[in-house]
Design a protein around this motif. Structure first.
Motif, mmCIF file in Angstrom:
data_model
loop_
_atom_site.group_PDB
_atom_site.id
_atom_site.type_symbol
_atom_site.label_atom_id
_atom_site.label_comp_id
_atom_site.label_asym_id
_atom_site.label_seq_id
_atom_site.Cartn_x
_atom_site.Cartn_y
_atom_site.Cartn_z
ATOM 1 N N GLY A 163 79.474 31.123 69.633
ATOM 2 C CA GLY A 163 78.968 32.117 68.702
ATOM 3 C C GLY A 163 77.478 32.083 68.471
ATOM 4 O O GLY A 163 76.952 32.910 67.724
ATOM 5 N N GLN A 164 76.763 31.164 69.092
ATOM 6 C CA GLN A 164 75.323 31.050 68.875
ATOM 7 C C GLN A 164 74.553 31.341 70.161
ATOM 8 O O GLN A 164 74.839 30.759 71.207
ATOM 9 N N PRO A 165 73.573 32.265 70.091
ATOM 10 C CA PRO A 165 72.759 32.529 71.277
ATOM 11 C C PRO A 165 71.804 31.374 71.547
ATOM 12 O O PRO A 165 71.258 30.776 70.624
ATOM 13 N N THR A 166 71.638 31.054 72.805
ATOM 14 C CA THR A 166 70.793 29.935 73.205
ATOM 15 C C THR A 166 69.852 30.378 74.309
ATOM 16 O O THR A 166 70.256 31.083 75.234
ATOM 17 N N VAL A 167 68.597 29.990 74.192
ATOM 18 C CA VAL A 167 67.642 30.279 75.251
ATOM 19 C C VAL A 167 68.009 29.439 76.466
ATOM 20 O O VAL A 167 68.070 28.198 76.377
ATOM 21 N N GLN A 221 68.156 39.383 70.959
ATOM 22 C CA GLN A 221 67.888 38.694 72.226
ATOM 23 C C GLN A 221 67.841 39.674 73.392
ATOM 24 O O GLN A 221 66.945 39.610 74.239
ATOM 25 N N VAL A 222 68.812 40.586 73.434
ATOM 26 C CA VAL A 222 68.862 41.539 74.545
ATOM 27 C C VAL A 222 67.651 42.473 74.520
ATOM 28 O O VAL A 222 67.014 42.710 75.552
ATOM 29 N N GLU A 244 64.801 29.173 64.819
ATOM 30 C CA GLU A 244 63.419 28.958 65.247
ATOM 31 C C GLU A 244 63.382 28.286 66.615
ATOM 32 O O GLU A 244 64.049 27.288 66.853
ATOM 33 N N GLY A 245 62.614 28.874 67.522
ATOM 34 C CA GLY A 245 62.459 28.315 68.854
ATOM 35 C C GLY A 245 63.592 28.639 69.801
ATOM 36 O O GLY A 245 63.542 28.274 70.976
ATOM 37 N N ARG A 246 64.614 29.361 69.318
ATOM 38 C CA ARG A 246 65.765 29.666 70.167
ATOM 39 C C ARG A 246 65.789 31.117 70.615
ATOM 40 O O ARG A 246 66.560 31.470 71.511
ATOM 41 N N LEU A 247 64.979 31.943 69.995
ATOM 42 C CA LEU A 247 64.951 33.364 70.335
ATOM 43 C C LEU A 247 63.506 33.821 70.513
ATOM 44 O O LEU A 247 62.627 33.432 69.739
ATOM 45 N N PRO A 248 63.243 34.668 71.506
ATOM 46 C CA PRO A 248 61.870 35.155 71.740
ATOM 47 C C PRO A 248 61.542 36.356 70.850
ATOM 48 O O PRO A 248 61.135 37.406 71.322
ATOM 49 N N VAL A 249 61.754 36.191 69.544
ATOM 50 C CA VAL A 249 61.522 37.268 68.592
ATOM 51 C C VAL A 249 60.786 36.705 67.380
ATOM 52 O O VAL A 249 60.730 35.492 67.181
#
Length: 218
Positions: A184-188, A17-18, A40-45
């Motif tokens: 613990g979960q990254p979120t857009v 994410q970073v 899916e859909g939560r990270l721009p990768v």
């Protein structure tokens, strides 16, 4: 910079994410199909499911053109195999690997293709700094190629931002919230997201100082 991150646990997803927020081309892979599907859909990768210990899958993931590979799985043996393949078979310029068990640290060296070995307890930002080879640290990290700072802040029950939405927070010019890590979960992040105690925020800025970020949230 084109980066392949192996391991979509908390550490791998935060790194992805970073780096993506700093306009790097990032692919995040994991052997667990369900884990990948959940991101899916939560990270721009770019997300892929498969076994990164298999050369054919690494080729599919784009390792032939990668500038950096970061192995962050929870198994030292996997991180070593991935590092060895990345360096010896695919000649990746820079390889970083997470060391999960202290007694295995001695293995993580150039003989296994590891340029940078990072203990599991190393803070996220320090790991990224080591992996990318960035040396001009300002605040927590400066990604020199992107020309931006990545600054981390945590929301506590005493934080002025607790209970407020991101839209309510006045950020310094040229600053965006790259991700909110919750449970613990990254979120857009979205403007309507209401911040809670325990949330960890990673912000990308071209000019803001750590003090200015602290003032906005704390």
């Amino acid at each position: 910079m084109k980066t392949l991150v192996v391991g979509a646990g908390r550490l791998g997803t935060q790194i992805a994410q970073v780096l993506a927020a700093a306009h790097n081309d990032v692919t995040l892979v994991d052997i667990d199909d369900d884990r990948v599907a959940g991101l899916e859909g939560r990270l721009p990768v770019r997300l892929l499911a498969g076994d990164a210990c298999e050369p054919a899958f690494l080729e599919h993931a784009g390792i032939l053109t990668a500038d950096l590979v970061i192995a962050t799985t929870g198994a030292d043996e996997d991180n070593l195999v991935i590092s060895l393949l990345a360096k010896r078979r695919f000649a990746v310029p820079r390889v970083a690997a997470r060391v999960n068990e202290v007694e295995n640290t001695w293995l993580f060296d150039e003989n296994w293709g590891v340029d940078t070995a990072v203990p599991a307890a190393t803070p996220l930002i320090s790991l990224i700094e080591e992996a990318t080879g960035a040396t001009d640290t300002v605040a927590l990290l400066r990604l020199s190629k992107a020309g931006v700072d990545v600054i981390e802040t945590a929301i506590t029950p005493q934080s002025r931002a607790a209970g407020r939405t991101l839209a309510d927070i006045v950020l310094p010019a040229g600053t965006v919230v790259a991700t909110v890590v919750r449970e613990g979960q990254p979120t857009v992040p979205t403007p309507g997201m209401r911040l809670r105690p325990g949330d960890e925020l990673l912000l990308v800025s071209h000019a803001a100082t750590e003090r200015e970020i602290h003032a906005a949230f704390q």
